[in-house]
Design a protein around this motif. Structure first.
Motif, PDB file in Angstrom:
ATOM      1  N   GLU A   1       0.819  -1.214   0.000  1.00  0.00           N
ATOM      2  CA  GLU A   1       0.000   0.000   0.000  1.00  0.00           C
ATOM      3  C   GLU A   1       0.857   1.270   0.000  1.00  0.00           C
ATOM      4  OE1 GLU A   1      -2.974  -0.251   3.083  1.00  0.00           O
ATOM      5  OE2 GLU A   1      -3.761  -2.132   2.287  1.00  0.00           O
TER       6      GLU A   1
ATOM      7  N   SER B   1      -3.247   0.620  -3.987  1.00  0.00           N
ATOM      8  CA  SER B   1      -4.242   0.792  -2.935  1.00  0.00           C
ATOM      9  C   SER B   1      -4.580  -0.538  -2.257  1.00  0.00           C
ATOM     10  CB  SER B   1      -5.529   1.373  -3.528  1.00  0.00           C
ATOM     11  OG  SER B   1      -6.151   0.404  -4.360  1.00  0.00           O
ATOM     12  N   ARG B   2      -5.358  -0.459  -1.182  1.00  0.00           N
ATOM     13  CA  ARG B   2      -5.824  -1.659  -0.482  1.00  0.00           C
ATOM     14  C   ARG B   2      -6.697  -2.505  -1.407  1.00  0.00           C
ATOM     15  NH1 ARG B   2      -7.283  -1.142   5.582  1.00  0.00           N
ATOM     16  NH2 ARG B   2      -5.062  -0.752   5.413  1.00  0.00           N
TER      17      ARG B   2
END
Length: 100
Positions: free
Chosen positions: A82, A87-88
């Motif tokens: 991350e 992104s997650r």
């Protein structure tokens, strides 16, 4: 000729990340599902562990502390992902779930 494995967590693949021992096995942090081992290699999510700490190793010693190693490494890898890769949601798409 064997693969040249590398890690985002250490430049020393010949000594255990936690103990410094030279008796190591290379642990792919994500490998349980199809394709995750190759993804771990591509992202640098490989780490040297002393043989008795290697969660997937045949000589793994099942202690409460050692059982937490795999979860700790998965969290470390997700945090790194991350911060450096995406992104997650992208992590979850690539590795199947959220470890944080």
């Amino acid at each position: 000729m064997s693969k040249k494995l590398w890690s985002v967590f250490t430049d020393d693949m010949d000594h255990c990340y936690f103990t410094g021992s030279p008796y190591v096995e290379r642990h792919h942090i994500f490998e349980s599902r199809q394709g995750f081992k190759a993804k771990s290699e591509r992202r640098g999510f490989v780490i040297p562990l002393r043989y008795d700490l290697h969660p997937n190793g045949t000589r793994f010693v099942r202690t409460p502390e050692n059982l937490q190693i795999d979860d700790k490494l998965k969290c470390m890898a997700q945090k790194y992902y991350e911060e450096h890769y995406g992104s997650r949601q992208e992590f979850m798409a690539e590795f199947g779930c959220n470890y944080l």
